[in-house]
Design a protein around this motif. Structure first.
Motif, PDB file in Angstrom:
ATOM      1  N   LEU A 141      -8.792  -5.537   3.504  1.00 36.37           N
ATOM      2  CA  LEU A 141      -8.201  -5.252   4.628  1.00 36.37           C
ATOM      3  C   LEU A 141      -8.679  -5.294   5.884  1.00 36.37           C
TER       4      LEU A 141
ATOM      5  N   LEU B 140      -0.897   4.744  -1.343  1.00 34.43           N
ATOM      6  CA  LEU B 140      -2.234   4.962  -0.840  1.00 34.43           C
ATOM      7  C   LEU B 140      -2.433   5.220   0.726  1.00 34.43           C
ATOM      8  N   VAL B 141      -1.282   4.981   1.320  1.00 29.83           N
ATOM      9  CA  VAL B 141      -1.232   5.468   2.841  1.00 29.83           C
ATOM     10  C   VAL B 141       0.268   5.634   2.907  1.00 29.83           C
TER      11      VAL B 141
ATOM     12  N   ARG C 223      -9.301   3.563  -2.349  1.00 30.06           N
ATOM     13  CA  ARG C 223      -9.512   2.685  -2.968  1.00 30.06           C
ATOM     14  C   ARG C 223     -10.729   1.929  -2.181  1.00 30.06           C
TER      15      ARG C 223
ATOM     16  N   THR D  78      -7.385   1.046   7.532  1.00 28.51           N
ATOM     17  CA  THR D  78      -8.273   0.628   6.483  1.00 28.51           C
ATOM     18  C   THR D  78      -9.349   1.655   6.369  1.00 28.51           C
TER      19      THR D  78
ATOM     20  N   ARG E 214       2.275   1.737  -3.245  1.00 26.07           N
ATOM     21  CA  ARG E 214       1.119   2.337  -4.236  1.00 26.07           C
ATOM     22  C   ARG E 214       0.882   3.822  -3.935  1.00 26.07           C
TER      23      ARG E 214
ATOM     24  N   HIS F 123     -11.318  -2.463   0.733  1.00 24.24           N
ATOM     25  CA  HIS F 123     -11.817  -2.368   2.154  1.00 24.24           C
ATOM     26  C   HIS F 123     -11.804  -3.748   2.702  1.00 24.24           C
TER      27      HIS F 123
ATOM     28  N   LEU G  68      -5.490  -4.574  -6.335  1.00 24.59           N
ATOM     29  CA  LEU G  68      -4.706  -3.404  -6.737  1.00 24.59           C
ATOM     30  C   LEU G  68      -4.454  -3.416  -8.278  1.00 24.59           C
TER      31      LEU G  68
ATOM     32  N   VAL H 189      -7.338   3.706   3.429  1.00 17.65           N
ATOM     33  CA  VAL H 189      -7.087   2.963   2.018  1.00 17.65           C
ATOM     34  C   VAL H 189      -8.620   3.096   1.625  1.00 17.65           C
TER      35      VAL H 189
ATOM     36  N   LEU I   8       0.923  -1.260   0.072  1.00 18.45           N
ATOM     37  CA  LEU I   8       0.148   0.060  -0.029  1.00 18.45           C
ATOM     38  C   LEU I   8       0.679   1.350   0.053  1.00 18.45           C
TER      39      LEU I   8
END
Length: 214
Positions: free
Chosen positions: A171, A144-145, A164, A157, A142, A168, A207, A160, A139
């Motif tokens: 995760l 994302l976090v 995305r 959670t 990517r 969810h 992903l 993200v 993550l």
């Protein structure tokens, strides 16, 4: 008796004339009448006291005997110290193991290989933790976090899911397994490791699928 009285009166009459004797008798009778009339006003209320000598005997003083004071030792009550109960920390929001990535795109083979070796040794709880770290590295790679210390599973959670939403459920399931093993202290089994491995594979596939759609 009558002769003595007669002779006494005759002797008194020879010494004192009769008119003087009558006057003296009258004066005496008057004094007696006045005394009888004013009685008891002329009698003093308090008669003079006749002082009596007092005999003072010498006083004998006995010596005082001083006894030594006995000091008894004080008895101290023993204090009972009860053991304090240690409060167990309630893991409301467990923290996610977030290692600081050295490179923006770490290779997934190294953590996966470490997780497989831990699972082969029967250390399933540590294997689950390593697989979660692999998912977090993915993550972060990517973007994302953002990796920061103290990040909880719930925060991870939610962060993200805003970017995305499709990942969810994956995760959330992975975070639930990690919390049950490391904070609820439940015994880890091979089924937990297999489930965590499947979730990591699902995360990579989801992903990659969302990246291809974009």
């Amino acid at each position: 008796m009558s002769r003595w009285w007669t002779e006494s009166v005759a002797a008194l009459g020879d010494a004192v004339p009769l008119p003087l004797a009558a006057l003296l008798l009258l004066a005496g009778a008057l004094l007696v009448a006045l005394a009888w009339h004013f009685f008891p006003a002329w009698v003093p209320r308090r008669l003079p006291r006749v002082g009596r000598p007092r005999l003072r005997l010498p006083r004998f003083r006995l010596p005082r005997l001083r006894l030594p004071r006995l000091r008894l030792p004080r008895l101290r009550r023993p204090k009972l110290r009860l053991p304090r109960r240690r409060r167990r920390a309630r893991p409301e929001t467990p923290a996610v193991p977030l290692p600081a990535p050295r490179s923006p795109e770490p290779g997934p083979a190294a953590p996966a290989g470490l997780a497989d070796r831990l699972a082969a040794e029967g250390r399933y709880a540590e294997a689950v933790r390593e697989r979660l770290r692999e998912m977090v590295r993915l993550l972060v790679a990517r973007q994302l976090v953002e990796p920061r210390p103290g990040l909880t599973v719930t925060e991870l959670t939610a962060a993200v899911a805003r970017v995305r939403p499709g990942v969810h459920p994956t995760l959330h399931a992975a975070g639930a397994i990690f919390s049950d093993l490391w904070y609820a202290q439940r015994p880890a089994t091979a089924a937990h490791d297999h489930r965590m491995r499947d979730l990591a594979t699902d995360l990579r596939r989801e992903l990659a699928a969302e990246g291809d759609h974009r």
